[in-house]
Scaffold this active site. Structure first.
Site, PDB file in Angstrom:
ATOM      1  CB  VAL A  77      -1.039 -63.951  85.751  1.00  0.00           C
ATOM      2  CG1 VAL A  77       0.128 -64.877  86.080  1.00  0.00           C
ATOM      3  CG2 VAL A  77      -0.647 -62.500  86.001  1.00  0.00           C
ATOM      4  CD  GLU A 169     -24.123 -61.691 104.562  1.00  0.00           C
ATOM      5  OE1 GLU A 169     -23.702 -61.199 105.630  1.00  0.00           O
ATOM      6  OE2 GLU A 169     -23.465 -61.712 103.505  1.00  0.00           O
TER       7      GLU A 169
END
Length: 423
Positions: A77, A169
């Site tokens: 888009v 993490e």
């Protein structure tokens, strides 16, 4: 006449919205520039060889293959004509809508230093994850080959910039890789001697968590050999390494986890934005001047109960569910539901084997129990029984054998610039 609903972005918000509209007498078009939905919370495990790409992503067409009311388009888009109610794609395709939901996610921001991107990849897509995995594994392979001690040290120095959940993490998982998985694979280098440096400009890591949990996480990382540097400002990144303040640190692998910026959706809509490029929406998640347009997830600046809604998966799913309620009510000629209210379900982050933190507000958890809760909750939110079983088996294999199954080097060294992302 059947109403036309267009949803841009197959992330958590977009999928939840389409799923909740099942059974409505509408034609739904789901547009995304990729053909898959990605479970981003586990993307770092792909980057650090724990999981494969197929275990954290699913083809969008397959998810809605039984929904005859849903048309899926893989398209980029580029603009939205609100006056004529058309979504415009890069190939010239125009899609009409009566209702529009924009949930195009976010990309990386380098705070005005876009030139750093080529040297410090971030982690938002499968391509990012496989790129980081390649950098990590190639660093060990090159270190095994070189006879230059200084170069070997630079190759075995990994720097992660940004100590939010993604950075923490990543650091913990890389430490596991270096200390538990790879040592027996190499002969000329000791992977346990790898330096892992987590850099945070703020005064503590995981600033969104309870301070005691942040302290626990920092201690757990240090026990795993990660150097945590807080109050450290990155001033330059090159192919040779990273400059922190006035000191230059030689490193061939620098990873970016410091910031995100919304996709250009707000520009397509001509909407008012915040500093991160998110479109400001009303308490019903719609543009203030256009009630037919919803903006959801990381693309939207949403205030609930006086606080900004965080850009996390549970929040995006709640927004998608709420938008579906609004549309259903309108289609049935019923009053709109009350304004959106975000229900915080807690913050979670894992540091490594048997170490995680959970912040539920009044209740906090850390350590082994939090690690098990973290794992169970992530498996629960995966799509489909097959995915849950495969991820659980991969984790069990890694836990019992201390071996990761995804240690494949793929892609070339060619750098492909990334645009802002949808979903």
């Amino acid at each position: 006449m059947r109403q036309k609903i267009v949803v841009i972005g197959a992330g958590f918000a977009g999928l939840e919205l389409v799923s909740r509209l099942k059974g409505t007498d509408c034609d739904i078009t789901l547009i995304d520039r990729r053909n898959h939905h990605l479970f981003q919370p586990l993307l770092y495990q792909v980057a650090t060889t724990v999981l494969s790409t197929a275990e954290v992503a699913w083809p969008v067409r397959r998810l809605f293959r039984k929904r005859k009311d849903v048309t899926t388009l893989m398209a980029d888009v580029t603009d939205i004509d609100r006056m004529r109610k058309k979504v415009i794609c890069a190939d010239g395709t125009k899609v009409d809508y009566d209702w529009l939901a924009v949930a195009t996610g976010a990309g990386h921001t380098y705070f005005g230093h876009d030139e750093w991107e080529r040297f410090a990849p971030g982690l938002k897509t499968l391509e990012d994850a496989t790129t980081i995995r390649r950098h990590l594994l190639q660093a060990f392979e090159k270190a095994e080959l070189t006879g230059d001690d200084a170069e070997r040290q630079a190759l075995l120095t990994f720097v992660i910039i940004g100590a939010g959940p993604t950075g923490v993490e990543l650091a913990g998982s890389i430490a596991e890789l270096c200390h538990r998985v790879l040592p027996s694979d190499f002969r000329r280098i000791d992977t346990r001697a790898t330096r892992i440096i987590l850099v945070e400009a703020g005064d503590r890591i995981l600033a969104g968590f309870d301070p005691k949990l942040s302290e626990y996480a920092a201690s757990a990382l240090q026990q795993r050999g990660v150097q945590v540097r807080t109050g450290a400002q990155v001033t330059d990144i090159t192919a040779e390494g990273v400059r922190i303040g006035d000191a230059f640190l030689q490193s061939r692998t620098v990873l970016w986890a410091a910031g995100v910026r919304a996709s250009p959706a707000a520009e397509w809509l001509g909407a008012e934005t915040d500093r991160a490029g998110r479109a400001k929406v009303s308490e019903t998640l719609r543009l203030p001047d256009d009630p037919s347009v919803f903006v959801l997830g990381d693309t939207a600046h949403i205030v609930s109960a006086g606080s900004m809604v965080p850009g996390v998966a549970p929040a995006a799913k709640q927004q998608g569910a709420y938008a579906a309620r609004v549309i259903r009510a309108a289609l049935r000629g019923k009053p709109a539901p009350p304004p959106f209210r975000y229900r915080h379900q807690g913050d979670l982050a894992t540091i490594g084997r048997n170490a995680a933190i959970i912040d539920l507000g009044r209740l906090t958890l850390s350590g082994r129990l939090a690690w098990w809760v973290w794992g169970i909750s992530h498996i629960y939110f995966l799509i489909g029984t097959r995915s849950r079983i495969f991820v659980a088996l991969s984790w069990l294999w890694s836990f019992l054998t201390r071996q990761n199954s995804g240690r494949l080097i793929t892609q070339s060294d060619k750098v492909v610039p990334r645009n802002d992302r949808q979903s």
